[in-house]
Design a protein around this motif. Sequence first.
Motif, PDB file in Angstrom:
ATOM      1  N   ASN A 111      -1.157  -1.577   7.040  1.00  7.62           N
ATOM      2  CA  ASN A 111      -1.098  -0.177   6.391  1.00  7.62           C
ATOM      3  C   ASN A 111      -2.699  -0.160   6.005  1.00  7.62           C
ATOM      4  O   ASN A 111      -3.144  -0.946   5.294  1.00  7.62           O
ATOM      5  CB  ASN A 111      -0.179   0.098   5.233  1.00  7.62           C
TER       6      ASN A 111
ATOM      7  N   THR B 193       4.054   3.717   8.562  1.00  5.16           N
ATOM      8  CA  THR B 193       3.507   2.631   7.728  1.00  5.16           C
ATOM      9  C   THR B 193       4.095   1.462   8.856  1.00  5.16           C
ATOM     10  O   THR B 193       4.962   1.729   9.753  1.00  5.16           O
ATOM     11  CB  THR B 193       3.954   2.471   6.288  1.00  5.16           C
TER      12      THR B 193
ATOM     13  N   HIS C 162      -0.839   6.231  -0.712  1.00  7.91           N
ATOM     14  CA  HIS C 162      -0.369   7.163   0.295  1.00  7.91           C
ATOM     15  C   HIS C 162      -1.249   6.441   1.838  1.00  7.91           C
ATOM     16  O   HIS C 162      -2.253   6.687   1.762  1.00  7.91           O
ATOM     17  CB  HIS C 162      -0.705   8.782  -0.124  1.00  7.91           C
ATOM     18  N   VAL C 163      -0.330   5.895   2.508  1.00  9.76           N
ATOM     19  CA  VAL C 163      -0.876   5.270   3.818  1.00  9.76           C
ATOM     20  C   VAL C 163      -1.267   6.333   4.569  1.00  9.76           C
ATOM     21  O   VAL C 163      -0.507   7.321   4.725  1.00  9.76           O
ATOM     22  CB  VAL C 163       0.104   4.461   4.210  1.00  9.76           C
ATOM     23  N   ASP C 164      -2.722   6.281   5.134  1.00 12.24           N
ATOM     24  CA  ASP C 164      -3.057   7.367   6.000  1.00 12.24           C
ATOM     25  C   ASP C 164      -2.463   7.046   7.548  1.00 12.24           C
ATOM     26  O   ASP C 164      -2.379   7.826   8.366  1.00 12.24           O
ATOM     27  CB  ASP C 164      -4.726   7.257   6.012  1.00 12.24           C
TER      28      ASP C 164
ATOM     29  N   VAL D 214      -6.693   4.134  -5.640  1.00 10.66           N
ATOM     30  CA  VAL D 214      -5.832   3.959  -4.546  1.00 10.66           C
ATOM     31  C   VAL D 214      -4.477   4.845  -4.930  1.00 10.66           C
ATOM     32  O   VAL D 214      -3.999   4.806  -5.983  1.00 10.66           O
ATOM     33  CB  VAL D 214      -5.232   2.565  -4.304  1.00 10.66           C
TER      34      VAL D 214
ATOM     35  N   GLU E 266      -5.146   2.656   3.807  1.00  5.27           N
ATOM     36  CA  GLU E 266      -5.334   4.043   2.864  1.00  5.27           C
ATOM     37  C   GLU E 266      -6.985   3.979   2.970  1.00  5.27           C
ATOM     38  O   GLU E 266      -7.414   3.023   2.298  1.00  5.27           O
ATOM     39  CB  GLU E 266      -5.007   3.927   1.650  1.00  5.27           C
TER      40      GLU E 266
ATOM     41  N   ASN F  79      -9.852   9.450  10.430  1.00  6.91           N
ATOM     42  CA  ASN F  79     -10.149   8.785   9.313  1.00  6.91           C
ATOM     43  C   ASN F  79     -11.580   8.038   9.708  1.00  6.91           C
ATOM     44  O   ASN F  79     -11.705   7.722  10.801  1.00  6.91           O
ATOM     45  CB  ASN F  79      -9.064   7.973   8.967  1.00  6.91           C
TER      46      ASN F  79
ATOM     47  N   GLY G 152       0.880  -1.210   0.018  1.00 12.12           N
ATOM     48  CA  GLY G 152       0.039  -0.141  -0.053  1.00 12.12           C
ATOM     49  C   GLY G 152       0.547   1.276   0.058  1.00 12.12           C
ATOM     50  O   GLY G 152       0.207   2.370   0.007  1.00 12.12           O
TER      51      GLY G 152
ATOM     52  N   CYS H 279      -8.286   0.260   1.557  1.00 17.71           N
ATOM     53  CA  CYS H 279      -6.949  -0.449   1.159  1.00 17.71           C
ATOM     54  C   CYS H 279      -6.218  -0.888   2.418  1.00 17.71           C
ATOM     55  O   CYS H 279      -5.761  -0.190   3.248  1.00 17.71           O
ATOM     56  CB  CYS H 279      -6.259   0.323   0.388  1.00 17.71           C
TER      57      CYS H 279
END
Length: 197
Positions: free
Chosen positions: A178, A69, A100-102, A97, A180, A129, A44, A138
């Motif tokens: 991870n 991450t 960019h991992v949140d 997607v 997203e 989030n 991810g 994701c």
Amino acid sequence: MFTGIVETLGEVLKVEEEGTNKTFTLRSTLAPELKIDQSLNHNGVCLTIVSLKEDTYQVTAIEETLNKTNLGNLKEGNKANLERCMPANGRFDGHIVQGHVDQTAVCTRIEERDGSWLFDFQYDATLGNMTVEKGSICVNGVSLTVFNSEENSFRVAIIPYTYSFTNFHQLQEGDTVNLEFDILGKYIKRILGSYTM
């Protein structure tokens, strides 16, 4: 841009620390088709190819990426989910997607259900989030559908193909993944938030 449809797995052969960064050497069947400076999604996370040798390649993750991450936890022998960028004429088999991992989440429960698997994940909701019932998420680079959506947790169902073909078969309770969150949902939440009094 990616779609969350994993193409193959990459095996971590070496992890080298370079100051606050880490460079990962991976073996993958994708290596002969890659080129230097190309973006490749790893669990991810969008990373840039910096070196190539036959069936192996290298990518570097900076401190910011390692802190936000699960890449900092990768060790020799681990497998990473890999996806190349979506071609302009490709199909959206997953969802949008960005790589960019949140934030990360912890796997709190794994339940086998007669040939499929249910995975529960818990995350820090104070980071702003959220998931939506039947919406997209994701997880480690895999596009999945959310159910049992709660304020700080959700569940996904994994079919046998996804379980075997991605690194979900290596996940254990307590492992970090991870996340997203759906880009459309993030924009809508931001817009609505700006209109609240």
